[in-house]
Write an enzyme that holds these catalytic residues in place. Structure first.
Site, PDB file in Angstrom:
ATOM      1  N   HIS A 158      20.781  31.980   9.832  1.00  0.00           N
ATOM      2  CA  HIS A 158      20.147  32.803  10.750  1.00  0.00           C
ATOM      3  C   HIS A 158      19.856  32.129  12.434  1.00  0.00           C
ATOM      4  O   HIS A 158      20.174  31.013  12.376  1.00  0.00           O
ATOM      5  CB  HIS A 158      18.501  32.314  10.438  1.00  0.00           C
ATOM      6  CG  HIS A 158      18.692  33.012   8.738  1.00  0.00           C
ATOM      7  ND1 HIS A 158      17.351  32.903   8.036  1.00  0.00           N
ATOM      8  CD2 HIS A 158      19.035  34.434   9.013  1.00  0.00           C
ATOM      9  CE1 HIS A 158      17.585  32.875   6.451  1.00  0.00           C
ATOM     10  NE2 HIS A 158      18.934  34.062   7.177  1.00  0.00           N
ATOM     11  N   ASP A 188      20.369  37.911   3.136  1.00  0.00           N
ATOM     12  CA  ASP A 188      21.409  36.950   3.652  1.00  0.00           C
ATOM     13  C   ASP A 188      22.900  37.390   3.372  1.00  0.00           C
ATOM     14  O   ASP A 188      24.145  37.346   4.020  1.00  0.00           O
ATOM     15  CB  ASP A 188      21.154  35.554   3.225  1.00  0.00           C
ATOM     16  CG  ASP A 188      19.778  35.582   3.997  1.00  0.00           C
ATOM     17  OD1 ASP A 188      19.450  35.529   5.138  1.00  0.00           O
ATOM     18  OD2 ASP A 188      19.092  33.746   3.531  1.00  0.00           O
ATOM     19  N   TYR A 202       9.774  22.081   9.797  1.00  0.00           N
ATOM     20  CA  TYR A 202      10.353  21.812  10.935  1.00  0.00           C
ATOM     21  C   TYR A 202      10.041  22.707  11.376  1.00  0.00           C
ATOM     22  O   TYR A 202       9.051  23.987  11.681  1.00  0.00           O
ATOM     23  CB  TYR A 202      11.860  23.470  10.655  1.00  0.00           C
ATOM     24  CG  TYR A 202      12.142  24.808   9.962  1.00  0.00           C
ATOM     25  CD1 TYR A 202      12.246  25.713  11.189  1.00  0.00           C
ATOM     26  CD2 TYR A 202      11.306  25.061   8.870  1.00  0.00           C
ATOM     27  CE1 TYR A 202      12.457  26.634  11.030  1.00  0.00           C
ATOM     28  CE2 TYR A 202      11.001  26.506   7.847  1.00  0.00           C
ATOM     29  CZ  TYR A 202      12.050  27.696  10.071  1.00  0.00           C
ATOM     30  OH  TYR A 202      11.650  28.683   9.443  1.00  0.00           O
ATOM     31  N   GLU A 208      15.935  38.943  15.617  1.00  0.00           N
ATOM     32  CA  GLU A 208      16.640  37.658  14.344  1.00  0.00           C
ATOM     33  C   GLU A 208      17.999  38.369  14.523  1.00  0.00           C
ATOM     34  O   GLU A 208      18.186  39.459  15.370  1.00  0.00           O
ATOM     35  CB  GLU A 208      16.214  38.673  13.216  1.00  0.00           C
ATOM     36  CG  GLU A 208      14.842  38.388  12.720  1.00  0.00           C
ATOM     37  CD  GLU A 208      14.602  38.549  11.376  1.00  0.00           C
ATOM     38  OE1 GLU A 208      14.961  39.272  10.943  1.00  0.00           O
ATOM     39  OE2 GLU A 208      13.830  38.162  10.489  1.00  0.00           O
ATOM     40  N   ARG A 216      19.325  29.676   2.178  1.00  0.00           N
ATOM     41  CA  ARG A 216      18.435  30.446   3.263  1.00  0.00           C
ATOM     42  C   ARG A 216      19.158  30.940   4.896  1.00  0.00           C
ATOM     43  O   ARG A 216      20.012  29.646   5.504  1.00  0.00           O
ATOM     44  CB  ARG A 216      17.440  29.694   3.462  1.00  0.00           C
ATOM     45  CG  ARG A 216      16.268  29.970   2.301  1.00  0.00           C
ATOM     46  CD  ARG A 216      14.614  29.235   2.570  1.00  0.00           C
ATOM     47  NE  ARG A 216      14.045  29.364   1.539  1.00  0.00           N
ATOM     48  CZ  ARG A 216      13.262  30.780   1.090  1.00  0.00           C
ATOM     49  NH1 ARG A 216      13.030  31.718   1.642  1.00  0.00           N
ATOM     50  NH2 ARG A 216      12.327  30.195   0.045  1.00  0.00           N
ATOM     51  N   LYS A 222      15.937  23.883  17.104  1.00  0.00           N
ATOM     52  CA  LYS A 222      14.645  23.427  15.434  1.00  0.00           C
ATOM     53  C   LYS A 222      15.254  22.516  14.824  1.00  0.00           C
ATOM     54  O   LYS A 222      16.266  21.605  15.273  1.00  0.00           O
ATOM     55  CB  LYS A 222      15.375  24.286  14.199  1.00  0.00           C
ATOM     56  CG  LYS A 222      15.518  25.638  14.412  1.00  0.00           C
ATOM     57  CD  LYS A 222      16.044  26.855  13.376  1.00  0.00           C
ATOM     58  CE  LYS A 222      15.997  28.381  13.533  1.00  0.00           C
ATOM     59  NZ  LYS A 222      16.568  28.529  12.353  1.00  0.00           N
ATOM     60  N   ARG A 259       0.789  -1.254   0.247  1.00  0.00           N
ATOM     61  CA  ARG A 259       0.070  -0.196  -0.085  1.00  0.00           C
ATOM     62  C   ARG A 259       0.985   1.974  -0.407  1.00  0.00           C
ATOM     63  O   ARG A 259       0.666   2.420   0.027  1.00  0.00           O
ATOM     64  CB  ARG A 259      -0.949   0.232   0.945  1.00  0.00           C
ATOM     65  CG  ARG A 259      -1.455  -1.276   1.291  1.00  0.00           C
ATOM     66  CD  ARG A 259      -2.571  -1.416   2.235  1.00  0.00           C
ATOM     67  NE  ARG A 259      -1.778  -1.022   3.522  1.00  0.00           N
ATOM     68  CZ  ARG A 259      -1.569  -1.235   4.844  1.00  0.00           C
ATOM     69  NH1 ARG A 259      -2.594  -0.945   5.478  1.00  0.00           N
ATOM     70  NH2 ARG A 259      -1.014  -1.672   5.846  1.00  0.00           N
TER      71      ARG A 259
END
Length: 187
Positions: free
Chosen positions: A62, A170, A132, A143, A59, A72, A23
């Site tokens: 950060h 960035d 995430y 930030e 990305r 995270k 399946r």
């Protein structure tokens, strides 16, 4: 669920088991008790879903400053990314070092990036989607960032830098030597 510490042992690579039959398959992707057994005790409060349209989208790197610092837990559910954590904890024996792993829909691996690390990734395929969890809510006033291309960190991105597309924020993030990290190693 297999949980493996990386070269910086606070960063964990998680490989969920997959059970299949005619399946399809089933996979348990999150189990708080398994993370607690591995030494991670924080609770997640927010889920995020990111889509990147092309290969080479950058990305990060950060982080959020205390009191809104975030752990995270990331996974790629469509396509593939190279995910990186950079230790920015003052006094850490691994300060300024990075670890990375390829996360993909195919390998199902996840990366747990704890507080005190700058985080970022580059897409390795077109049409990537990343899910995430974080342990604190997004707070724009908290930030912080480190430039993804900082030569002092020396991240070995698996694609040519000329193929990477990052946004203005960035690209203009400070170098590691220019930040006053709000994190302190508590070894």
């Amino acid at each position: 669920m297999k949980i493996t510490p990386l070269a910086i042992p606070e960063v964990l690579l998680i490989t969920p088991a997959r059970h299949g039959d005619e399946r399809g398959w089933f996979s348990e992707t999150f189990r708080q008790a398994a993370l607690e057994e591995a030494g991670f005790k924080a609770a997640f409060v927010q889920d995020n879903h990111v889509r990147s349209t092309t290969r080479g989208i950058q990305r990060g790197l950060h982080y959020q400053k205390p009191p809104h610092a975030q752990d995270k837990l990331l996974r790629c559910v469509v396509g593939a990314i190279f995910d990186v954590a950079v230790d920015i904890r003052k006094g850490s024996p691994t300060y300024g070092r990075w670890v990375g792993a390829e996360l993909s829909a195919e390998n199902r691996q996840q990366l747990l990036v704890p507080k005190g690390f700058a985080h970022g990734y580059v897409t390795l395929t077109d049409a990537c989607e990343v899910l995430y969890k974080v342990t604190d809510y997004y707070a724009p006033q908290a930030e912080g960032g480190v430039r993804w291309s900082d030569p002092a960190i020396g991240i070995d991105w698996p694609i040519q830098v000329s193929e990477i597309t990052a946004n203005d924020r960035d690209n203009a993030a400070p170098l590691l030597a220019e930040i006053d990290s709000p994190f302190v190693y508590e070894g």
